[in-house]
Design an enzyme around this catalytic site. Structure first.
Site, mmCIF file in Angstrom:
data_model
loop_
_atom_site.group_PDB
_atom_site.id
_atom_site.type_symbol
_atom_site.label_atom_id
_atom_site.label_comp_id
_atom_site.label_asym_id
_atom_site.label_seq_id
_atom_site.Cartn_x
_atom_site.Cartn_y
_atom_site.Cartn_z
ATOM 1 N N TYR A 83 0.829 -1.206 0.000
ATOM 2 C CA TYR A 83 0.000 0.000 0.000
ATOM 3 C C TYR A 83 0.863 1.255 0.000
ATOM 4 C CZ TYR A 83 -3.442 3.503 1.184
ATOM 5 O OH TYR A 83 -4.233 4.616 1.156
ATOM 6 N N ASP A 161 -12.879 10.310 -2.818
ATOM 7 C CA ASP A 161 -11.557 10.782 -3.217
ATOM 8 C C ASP A 161 -11.520 11.739 -4.413
ATOM 9 O OD1 ASP A 161 -11.484 8.653 -1.499
ATOM 10 O OD2 ASP A 161 -9.767 7.681 -2.425
ATOM 11 N N GLU A 384 -16.618 -3.277 -4.660
ATOM 12 C CA GLU A 384 -16.378 -2.001 -3.957
ATOM 13 C C GLU A 384 -17.433 -0.960 -4.360
ATOM 14 O OE1 GLU A 384 -12.551 -0.367 -4.886
ATOM 15 O OE2 GLU A 384 -12.664 1.188 -3.352
#
Ligand code: GLC
Length: 421
Positions: A83, A161, A384
């Site tokens: 990540y 985002d 998602e």
């Protein structure tokens, strides 16, 4: 044929598989840590079949609370090189390695719902969590209000985002000195479904600035060019303060100041009404300019206890344009992109929050939204997020919050067993 019972089991299995012992990751690979509002959804999902595990999810999140009350958006309980940006890039100053920004405060609302499922088991947990939730909310009230609306200091704080609402304030950032970095998100999912390099450079530039200022809120208030009053934060905090007031009254806890906070946030919510757009909208704190976007966060007003016939008309309009709403951005806008993250796709979690609000207000669209979300997940799985035009799944797979939404809301009214065996 996959039955509702099979899907209940699949959803429970996803929560269990993503459990890392006391906290749940959103999905393997793409998001390998504990995320703030993902965990709050996960907790309500767990509460449908394991109430103690539900409380533990929230309690683990609050072990990362900073001294000033802030609860970080990512908690790095154990390191994972897959990540980026990881703990060193963030330089969080809390008791557990973490990011330096927060996320929409839905934990109090989820804790209230979990408490109501089993008040006897919940009471000791709720009593212990209550002052921590208050400290977090106080932090917002102290550092993040503009005309009573809550503003964000990084696009990731709103949990949405790359929504077009941030396009203009992001334009003003010059990320020339951001340096070299390697994105990891596009190694897990296709780049066409993720934010662009334009956005990513600025995300990292903002993180570097926050770290340099040691995440000091008064200094960030002066220096940070990105400050946007946001419907997600404002509506979720208003709702969360109402939940704390109700809980505090029921349990005889300290409710000082909450009624005043609610009044301030109510007027802040009205400061997000864009009269020309006829919708709740994001407002750039630096310039006073509207984003001019009807996003799925615009429809969180009912969740915050605010009714609006004009916003209802907007909801009808956007739902009539796609098969599976609520789209994260208006399908009539030239910026709509059905697969690019928060620029069009439908997110089950947003539908749940919008739906809870609609249900509480006996809104005529409440049942339609729940049924659409149920059909979407039943037909296309626990992705998602989804393309609103045809429902095709996008982003990460076996996603914790989509499974949690299924168990705690989407499959509820139909006589579903809510995930219990
Ligand atoms: C993305 C989403 C955010 C979420 C995180 C983990 O950054 O935009 O809302 O919390 O992924 O799922």
């Amino acid at each position: 044929m996959t039955t509702t019972k099979d899907l209940d089991k699949q959803a429970r299995d996803i929560l269990k598989q993503n459990d890392r012992g006391g906290y749940t990751i959103p999905t393997k690979g793409l998001y390998p840590y504990q995320w703030n509002w993902d965990s709050a959804f996960a907790a309500l999902g767990f509460a449908q079949f394991d109430i103690e595990r539900a409380w533990q999810e929230l309690e683990t999140l609050f072990t990362a609370q900073w001294d000033d009350g802030m609860v970080p958006h990512i908690v790095f309980h154990q390191s994972d090189p897959g990540y980026f940006p990881g703990p060193d890039i963030w330089g969080g100053t809390g008791p557990v390695p973490s990011s330096g920004i927060t996320q929409p405060p839905i934990a109090a609302t989820m804790a209230h719902l979990i408490y109501q499922l089993d008040p006897q088991k919940g009471e000791p947990h709720m009593r212990a969590l209550y002052p921590k939730l208050r400290a977090w909310h106080d932090w917002f009230m102290q550092w993040r209000l503009d005309q009573g609306a809550v503003y964000i200091t990084h696009p990731w704080e709103a949990g949405r985002d790359n929504t077009p609402e941030w396009d203009a304030p992001m334009e003003r950032i010059d990320p020339a000195n951001v340096g070299e970095y390697e994105r990891r998100d596009t190694q897990h999912v296709d780049g066409s479904m993720r934010p662009t390099k334009f956005d990513y450079d600025r995300y990292i530039w903002l993180v570097q600035m926050g770290k340099r200022l040691n995440w000091n809120q008064p200094q960030l208030r002066v220096e940070n060019p990105f400050q946007v009053a946001d419907p997600t934060m404002t509506f979720t905090l208003l709702r969360a303060q109402r939940d704390l007031l109700a809980l505090g009254e029921a349990l005889g806890l300290n409710i000082n100041g909450l009624a005043d906070d609610i009044l301030r946030l109510e007027s802040g919510a009205q400061s997000l009404w864009n009269p020309e757009l006829q919708s709740f909208d994001a407002r750039d704190v630096r310039t006073g300019e509207w984003a001019n976007c009807v996003s799925n966060a615009s429809f969180l007003c009912w969740y915050a206890g605010i009714d609006s016939p004009e916003q209802s008309a907007q909801l009808e309009r956007v739902l009539s344009q796609v098969k599976y709403g609520v789209p994260s951005h208006d399908p009539a806008s030239p910026k709509f992109d059905g697969r690019r993250y928060w620029r069009g796709p439908t997110w089950a979690i947003m539908n749940q929050l919008i739906g809870l609000g609609l249900e509480e207000m006996n809104h005529p669209l409440a049942e339609k939204l729940r049924a659409t979300t149920r059909d979407l997940i039943a037909a296309h799985g626990f992705a998602e997020y989804f393309d609103p035009t045809d429902g095709s799944p996008a982003g990460g797979k076996a996603f914790t919050w989509t499974a949690a939404v299924w168990l705690s809301w989407a499959n509820k009214a139909e006589g579903g067993n809510n995930g219990r065996d």
